[in-house]
Design a protein around this motif. Structure first.
Motif, PDB file in Angstrom:
ATOM      1  N   LYS A   1       1.161  12.918 -11.837  1.00  0.00           N
ATOM      2  CA  LYS A   1       0.411  11.697 -12.213  1.00  0.00           C
ATOM      3  C   LYS A   1       1.232  10.401 -12.121  1.00  0.00           C
ATOM      4  N   VAL A   2       2.401  10.471 -11.497  1.00  0.00           N
ATOM      5  CA  VAL A   2       3.241   9.272 -11.375  1.00  0.00           C
ATOM      6  C   VAL A   2       2.657   8.343 -10.303  1.00  0.00           C
ATOM      7  N   ARG A   3       2.721   7.042 -10.569  1.00  0.00           N
ATOM      8  CA  ARG A   3       2.429   6.037  -9.547  1.00  0.00           C
ATOM      9  C   ARG A   3       3.728   5.304  -9.260  1.00  0.00           C
ATOM     10  N   ARG A   4       4.069   5.159  -8.005  1.00  0.00           N
ATOM     11  CA  ARG A   4       5.284   4.420  -7.630  1.00  0.00           C
ATOM     12  C   ARG A   4       4.868   3.189  -6.827  1.00  0.00           C
ATOM     13  N   GLY A   5       5.869   2.427  -6.417  1.00  0.00           N
ATOM     14  CA  GLY A   5       5.564   1.210  -5.679  1.00  0.00           C
ATOM     15  C   GLY A   5       5.096   0.177  -6.686  1.00  0.00           C
ATOM     16  N   GLY A   6       3.896  -0.366  -6.446  1.00  0.00           N
ATOM     17  CA  GLY A   6       3.419  -1.419  -7.341  1.00  0.00           C
ATOM     18  C   GLY A   6       4.184  -2.699  -7.060  1.00  0.00           C
ATOM     19  N   HIS A   7       4.254  -3.036  -5.766  1.00  0.00           N
ATOM     20  CA  HIS A   7       4.940  -4.259  -5.368  1.00  0.00           C
ATOM     21  C   HIS A   7       4.568  -4.610  -3.919  1.00  0.00           C
ATOM     22  N   ALA A   8       4.960  -5.820  -3.535  1.00  0.00           N
ATOM     23  CA  ALA A   8       4.870  -6.231  -2.129  1.00  0.00           C
ATOM     24  C   ALA A   8       6.245  -6.760  -1.753  1.00  0.00           C
ATOM     25  N   HIS A   9       6.480  -6.898  -0.464  1.00  0.00           N
ATOM     26  CA  HIS A   9       7.739  -7.470   0.018  1.00  0.00           C
ATOM     27  C   HIS A   9       7.459  -8.778   0.725  1.00  0.00           C
ATOM     28  N   LYS A  10       8.296  -9.754   0.480  1.00  0.00           N
ATOM     29  CA  LYS A  10       8.117 -11.058   1.128  1.00  0.00           C
ATOM     30  C   LYS A  10       8.355 -10.935   2.625  1.00  0.00           C
ATOM     31  N   ASP A  11       9.325 -10.101   2.987  1.00  0.00           N
ATOM     32  CA  ASP A  11       9.771 -10.095   4.379  1.00  0.00           C
ATOM     33  C   ASP A  11       9.910  -8.699   5.005  1.00  0.00           C
ATOM     34  N   LEU A  12      10.083  -7.695   4.177  1.00  0.00           N
ATOM     35  CA  LEU A  12      10.464  -6.354   4.664  1.00  0.00           C
ATOM     36  C   LEU A  12       9.324  -5.630   5.376  1.00  0.00           C
ATOM     37  N   LYS A  13       9.673  -4.972   6.474  1.00  0.00           N
ATOM     38  CA  LYS A  13       8.754  -4.064   7.165  1.00  0.00           C
ATOM     39  C   LYS A  13       9.198  -2.641   6.895  1.00  0.00           C
ATOM     40  N   GLN A  14       8.247  -1.725   6.752  1.00  0.00           N
ATOM     41  CA  GLN A  14       8.615  -0.332   6.490  1.00  0.00           C
ATOM     42  C   GLN A  14       7.698   0.620   7.248  1.00  0.00           C
ATOM     43  N   LEU A  15       8.223   1.797   7.481  1.00  0.00           N
ATOM     44  CA  LEU A  15       7.411   2.875   8.046  1.00  0.00           C
ATOM     45  C   LEU A  15       7.526   4.053   7.092  1.00  0.00           C
ATOM     46  N   ALA A  16       6.389   4.531   6.602  1.00  0.00           N
ATOM     47  CA  ALA A  16       6.371   5.628   5.624  1.00  0.00           C
ATOM     48  C   ALA A  16       5.924   6.913   6.320  1.00  0.00           C
ATOM     49  N   ILE A  17       6.700   7.963   6.127  1.00  0.00           N
ATOM     50  CA  ILE A  17       6.375   9.257   6.739  1.00  0.00           C
ATOM     51  C   ILE A  17       6.439  10.334   5.663  1.00  0.00           C
ATOM     52  N   CYS A  18       5.366  11.070   5.528  1.00  0.00           N
ATOM     53  CA  CYS A  18       5.358  12.153   4.539  1.00  0.00           C
ATOM     54  C   CYS A  18       5.887  13.415   5.234  1.00  0.00           C
ATOM     55  N   LEU A  19       7.159  13.720   4.995  1.00  0.00           N
ATOM     56  CA  LEU A  19       7.797  14.838   5.699  1.00  0.00           C
ATOM     57  C   LEU A  19       7.271  16.186   5.214  1.00  0.00           C
ATOM     58  N   LYS A  20       6.897  16.222   3.937  1.00  0.00           N
ATOM     59  CA  LYS A  20       6.423  17.482   3.355  1.00  0.00           C
ATOM     60  C   LYS A  20       5.401  17.167   2.275  1.00  0.00           C
ATOM     61  N   GLY A  21       4.379  18.012   2.132  1.00  0.00           N
ATOM     62  CA  GLY A  21       3.366  17.793   1.101  1.00  0.00           C
ATOM     63  C   GLY A  21       2.476  16.613   1.440  1.00  0.00           C
ATOM     64  N   SER A  22       2.026  15.929   0.419  1.00  0.00           N
ATOM     65  CA  SER A  22       1.111  14.807   0.641  1.00  0.00           C
ATOM     66  C   SER A  22       1.229  13.788  -0.489  1.00  0.00           C
ATOM     67  N   CYS A  23       0.794  12.575  -0.180  1.00  0.00           N
ATOM     68  CA  CYS A  23       0.671  11.546  -1.214  1.00  0.00           C
ATOM     69  C   CYS A  23      -0.312  10.507  -0.694  1.00  0.00           C
ATOM     70  N   LYS A  24      -0.737   9.628  -1.583  1.00  0.00           N
ATOM     71  CA  LYS A  24      -1.697   8.600  -1.184  1.00  0.00           C
ATOM     72  C   LYS A  24      -1.087   7.217  -1.350  1.00  0.00           C
ATOM     73  N   PHE A  25      -1.519   6.310  -0.511  1.00  0.00           N
ATOM     74  CA  PHE A  25      -1.139   4.904  -0.608  1.00  0.00           C
ATOM     75  C   PHE A  25      -2.378   4.087  -0.942  1.00  0.00           C
ATOM     76  N   LEU A  26      -2.249   3.240  -1.933  1.00  0.00           N
ATOM     77  CA  LEU A  26      -3.263   2.209  -2.149  1.00  0.00           C
ATOM     78  C   LEU A  26      -2.666   0.934  -1.559  1.00  0.00           C
ATOM     79  N   LEU A  27      -3.386   0.343  -0.633  1.00  0.00           N
ATOM     80  CA  LEU A  27      -2.921  -0.908  -0.004  1.00  0.00           C
ATOM     81  C   LEU A  27      -3.939  -2.003  -0.256  1.00  0.00           C
ATOM     82  N   THR A  28      -3.445  -3.196  -0.517  1.00  0.00           N
ATOM     83  CA  THR A  28      -4.363  -4.335  -0.572  1.00  0.00           C
ATOM     84  C   THR A  28      -3.650  -5.588  -0.092  1.00  0.00           C
ATOM     85  N   ASP A  29      -4.449  -6.460   0.526  1.00  0.00           N
ATOM     86  CA  ASP A  29      -3.919  -7.772   0.923  1.00  0.00           C
ATOM     87  C   ASP A  29      -4.487  -8.840   0.000  1.00  0.00           C
ATOM     88  N   GLY A  30      -4.996  -8.403  -1.145  1.00  0.00           N
ATOM     89  CA  GLY A  30      -5.567  -9.341  -2.110  1.00  0.00           C
ATOM     90  C   GLY A  30      -7.055  -9.546  -1.911  1.00  0.00           C
TER      91      GLY A  30
END
Ligand code: TYD
Length: 142
Positions: A43-72
């Motif tokens: 039941k942990v939620r991580r993230g909960g932030h945005a980056h001013k400048d950083l680009k990232q690529l997220a890869i789920c190597l094993k198992g699964s997780c969900k991303f909630l994304l919003t641009d406001g």
């Protein structure tokens, strides 16, 4: 779509599979930092932030997780459950990660070194920043 899903070419043979990640090829930026999230409790939620400048690529190597994304303005929920795809997270995008399976290993590639000053951790600050920027862009287009 708030984030692009990149499919990786897998070198599959009778032994199994291998994927290579190379910057400017299947990773669309220079990789400066790699980190991974694992052993995530229930039941942990991580993230909960945005980056001013950083680009990232997220890869789920094993198992699964969900991303909630919003641009406001719009919100998307995306499940990552395959090591054969990566979610490209551009800067200025609010993200939260949740629903981690107990075996989840989430790999993150980033185009910059860790810098706490690049984080926006307060959602109302994020909304203020992103909506101001977008309104500015819109008024220029009119
Ligand atoms: P945190 O930002 O809370 O992770 P998430 O956004 O995924 O929930 O990071 C947890 C801790 O790890 C925090 O003390 C900062 C540290 N950290 C680094 O030292 N280097 C890094 O590259 C990252 C992403 C975090």
């Amino acid at each position: 779509m708030l984030a692009k899903l990149i499919k990786f070419e897998s070198n599959r043979d009778e032994r199994g599979a291998l994927i290579a990640l190379e910057d400017q090829y299947n990773v669309p930026f220079e990789i400066k930092r790699v980190y991974y999230i694992f052993d995530t409790k229930e039941k942990v939620r991580r993230g909960g932030h945005a980056h001013k400048d950083l680009k990232q690529l997220a890869i789920c190597l094993k198992g699964s997780c969900k991303f909630l994304l919003t641009d406001g303005r719009i919100e998307e929920n995306i499940e990552l459950n395959s090591p054969e795809e990566g979610l490209l997270l551009e800067h200025c995008l609010w993200r939260e990660m949740y629903n981690f399976s107990t075996d989840c290993i989430l790999l993150l590639l980033a185009d910059k070194y860790y810098d706490e000053d690049d984080y926006i951790r307060d959602y109302s600050d994020y909304l203020k920043m992103i909506l101001d920027v977008k309104d500015d862009e819109l008024s220029k287009e009119i």
